[in-house]
Enzyme design. Structure first.
Site, PDB file in Angstrom:
ATOM      1  N   SER A 540      -1.840  28.385  37.519  1.00  0.00           N
ATOM      2  CA  SER A 540      -2.614  28.448  38.744  1.00  0.00           C
ATOM      3  C   SER A 540      -3.041  29.901  38.994  1.00  0.00           C
ATOM      4  CB  SER A 540      -1.823  27.864  39.911  1.00  0.00           C
ATOM      5  OG  SER A 540      -2.654  27.617  41.013  1.00  0.00           O
ATOM      6  N   ASP A 621      -6.735  17.637  37.269  1.00  0.00           N
ATOM      7  CA  ASP A 621      -6.516  18.774  38.164  1.00  0.00           C
ATOM      8  C   ASP A 621      -7.789  19.004  38.969  1.00  0.00           C
ATOM      9  OD1 ASP A 621      -5.986  21.158  39.429  1.00  0.00           O
ATOM     10  OD2 ASP A 621      -5.362  22.229  37.624  1.00  0.00           O
ATOM     11  N   HIS A 653      -2.507  19.301  38.414  1.00  0.00           N
ATOM     12  CA  HIS A 653      -2.268  20.749  38.409  1.00  0.00           C
ATOM     13  C   HIS A 653      -0.908  21.076  37.794  1.00  0.00           C
ATOM     14  CE1 HIS A 653      -3.638  24.657  39.695  1.00  0.00           C
ATOM     15  NE2 HIS A 653      -2.616  24.866  40.510  1.00  0.00           N
TER      16      HIS A 653
END
Length: 685
Positions: A540, A621, A653
């Site tokens: 991320s 995601d 994600h």
């Protein structure tokens, strides 16, 4: 306060079936095979707990409930292939209510704690996803996902079934969000339904949130902690956004109150345009405590502890000078004390807070801890650390040493296969103190030097602190022969709100300087770390940092691992779902704050890329869409930089499938070993 010192009453799950303790080295298969504690509840007597344990068996995973009186062996309470969760104990402590899919859908069941078979309480057309009982146990409030066009559960069921059969699969929208986290908008919403309990069944449930066309509890991660009955059982209080077209770019969750018979909800926190959450009532009915942010549009603002006196109507912050963000709250049996969890210097601690004066004292300080219940002069909580998965503990409110109640993995986890860890600090950006952790390789030998796995957390307002992680488990790198280094750079949580705020508008500035100085400092402090032979990995924002490092610190690492990393801030800002996030972090929309987005945009520095990179992404995601990873891989390939791409078609994600997690670690560790071991071999020659 240290953990694991006092073990009175600490027992394995079942002494009659324990296997010989494992001596196997720690790896992803062992991580996947660990037993997991969930759904803990404490009986009113303050001496008995019920908890769920999910464990791996030869036939696959299964979950059962166990009942344990302090100082005694646990007794298995259920034996069904379906998982029981969302545990609620009756006021008299004689019955346990829970959710189970044993009848084919998720419904409420109950079981007598002194023995007998479970009885199904609800039999509704749709799944019950969460529930709570009123104080007198006469009512239940349920979380059910319904079609917003329907007035009945039967109508919602019919529409959902018809949608599955419809061959026309196009989706039509007239406002954002069109998708959220890992699902597309489907016309369904989480609503709250209240029903009376009559014997072993429920009356017809009433949708008490039909007037709000928004999620409650909010998606994707909130649950019934956002919902409470008032002490008199006449109303339900819950957290939700008001229905409006700006759901995707504002964080104005409010607390609402609605009669249990239905009606128009009343906004209790209308004056606060930021996030309000977690309503909790004192047992005597005098106070409502909740959490509140103060900055609209900011999801990582400080959650203040608020108190509303229901007699006078006064609302105030309990401890306004406390520079920590609360994450959980619970009243003591008396109404003058709150128990509060909050991140603090790499830990998640539990504090006792006097609501009259705001005084605080820590009860549990080390590791990562979560409140379960305060009853009978004792605090029950779960605890984990960088060396131990979750177990259940109890501590006296007088600050006595904690007692460990469960040893769920004493025969599944080899403590000798884990690396020693320690927190360190150094002077980072602006000469300010920054903290981090190092972990020695599990096979550490004094006098040897080890390659470094430099792990960068996501968020970016997050922390790689003293916790056991089910996905990014730092001990797996230590077991693979790496010295692990993790730095809580400027922007991390648990070090004061100004420290957290400092990353906004400066994604590639202070954090990069902290990471550079942190790696240099820990290398000097711990000479066994070969910081010249290091690979970095992050997900991320951590993946963003891999892309940023590739262009702005290209000689820092032998290789990089970019999981779900942001590559082009322009495109990201227009395809992510929660628009409040980039609009806060970069000062507005892209067209209003173009310079801010481009200042720290990794795509603007691809001419400097030369570090080998493994790119990993989940196709579902929607927070950082797959195209961000594909774009990074395309650049790497066209520039002839050693690179690989690993895509998981059904992951979001995060990597949640245990089989996929095995593949993830095989690729990630293999990639990092390839470049660090090659460096070791060349230096040896």
């Amino acid at each position: 306060m240290k953990h694991g010192i006092v073990l009175g009453g600490a027992l394995a799950l079942s002494a009659s079936v324990v296997a010989a303790p494992t001596t196997a080295p720690f790896d992803i298969h062992q991580l996947n095979g660990l037993s997991k504690l969930h759904s803990t509840v404490v009986l009113p007597d303050g001496n008995t707990v019920v908890y769920g344990v999910k464990k791996k068996t030869a036939a696959g995973a299964r979950s059962d409930l166990y009942l344990q009186t302090l100082g005694s062996e646990p007794r298995r309470l259920t034996n069904n292939k379906s998982t029981e969760h969302n545990l609620v104990v009756s006021k008299d402590g004689k019955r346990l209510f829970f959710l189970s899919g044993r009848s084919g859908s998720s419904q409420i069941w109950s079981i007598a704690l002194d023995g007998g078979e479970a009885v199904q309480l609800s039999d509704l057309p749709l799944d019950v996803d969460g529930f709570k009982l009123s104080n007198d146990n006469s009512q239940v409030v349920m979380q059910i996902r319904v079609n917003v066009e329907c007035d009945t559960l039967a109508c919602s069921k019919e529409k959902q079934d018809a949608h599955k059969k419809n061959k026309q699969k196009g989706r039509h929208y007239d406002q954002l969000m069109v998708r959220h986290w890992d699902t597309w908008g489907d016309g369904l919403r989480n609503h709250l339904f209240v029903a009376k309990i009559e014997g072993q069944s429920l009356t017809a449930p009433v949708d008490v949130t039909s007037g709000l066309d928004t999620e409650t509890p909010p998606k994707p991660f909130s649950g019934m902690e956002e919902v409470s009955f008032t002490p008199d059982g006449q109303h339900v209080v819950f957290s939700a956004k008001a229905a409006s077209h700006d759901q995707a770019w504002q964080t104005n969750y409010d607390l609402w109150q609605v009669p249990v018979t239905g009606g128009e909800p009343v906004n209790l926190t209308e004056s606060n345009l930021a996030w309000d959450a977690n309503p909790v009532f004192s047992d005597d009915g005098r106070y409502l405590a909740y959490l509140a942010m103060s900055k609209p549009g900011f999801e990582a603002d400080r959650f203040r502890v608020m108190l509303k006196d229901l007699r006078s109507g006064e609302t105030r912050e309990v401890s306004p000078l406390w520079d920590r963000s609360a994450s959980g709250i619970a009243f003591a049996e008396e109404s003058h004390t709150l128990y509060v969890t909050a991140q603090n210097l790499g830990q998640v601690a539990i504090y006792a807070m006097d609501v009259r004066f705001g005084d605080k004292r820590p009860l549990v300080e080390e590791g990562s801890n979560s409140l379960v219940k305060v009853v009978g002069g004792k605090l029950f909580y779960t605890h984990n650390s960088l060396q131990s998965p979750n177990d259940l503990y109890v501590v006296g409110l007088n600050g006595s040493e904690p007692t460990r109640l469960t040893h769920l993995n004493q025969d599944l986890l080899n403590p000798q296969g884990l690396g020693e860890f320690q927190q360190f600090n150094f002077k980072g950006w602006n000469n300010e103190t920054v903290y981090g952790y190092w972990i020695k390789p599990a096979n550490f030998e004094k006098g040897s030097k080890y390659p470094v796995a430099f792990l960068v957390h996501g968020g970016p307002q997050g922390s790689f602190g003293n916790r056991w992680h089910s996905r990014w488990n730092a001990q797996l790198w230590a077991a693979a022969g790496f010295g692990v280094v993790m730095v809580d750079f400027h922007g991390s949580t648990g070090y004061g709100q100004a420290f957290t705020d400092s990353i906004s508008l400066d994604w590639g500035g202070k954090p990069l300087e902290d990471l550079q100085k942190g790696l240099a400092a820990v290398g000097q402090q711990q000479p066994w770390l070969d910081t010249n032979n290091a690979c970095a990995a992050g997900g991320s924002y951590g993946g963003y940092m891999m892309n940023w490092i590739a262009g702005n610190w290209p000689d820092g690492f032998k290789c990089l691992v970019n999981h779900a990393g942001l590559f082009d801030m322009r495109s990201f800002s227009m395809v992510t779902e929660e628009l409040w996030f980039p609009e806060h972090e970069f000062g507005g929309t892209y067209w209003d704050a173009t310079e801010n987005y481009e200042k720290f945009n990794p795509v603007n520095h691809i001419n400097n890329w030369r570090t080998p990179m493994l790119v990993v992404h989940g196709a579902k995601d929607y927070r950082v869409p797959l195209e961000q990873g594909l774009a990074a891989f395309t650049v790497l390939q066209r520039k002839n930089i050693p690179s690989e791409l690993l895509v998981f078609e059904k992951e979001n994600h995060w990597i949640l499938s245990q089989d996929n997690l095995v593949q993830w670690y095989d690729n990630v560790l293999g990639w990092m070993k390839r470049f660090t071991m090659a460096s070791q071999d060349s230096s040896a020659n």
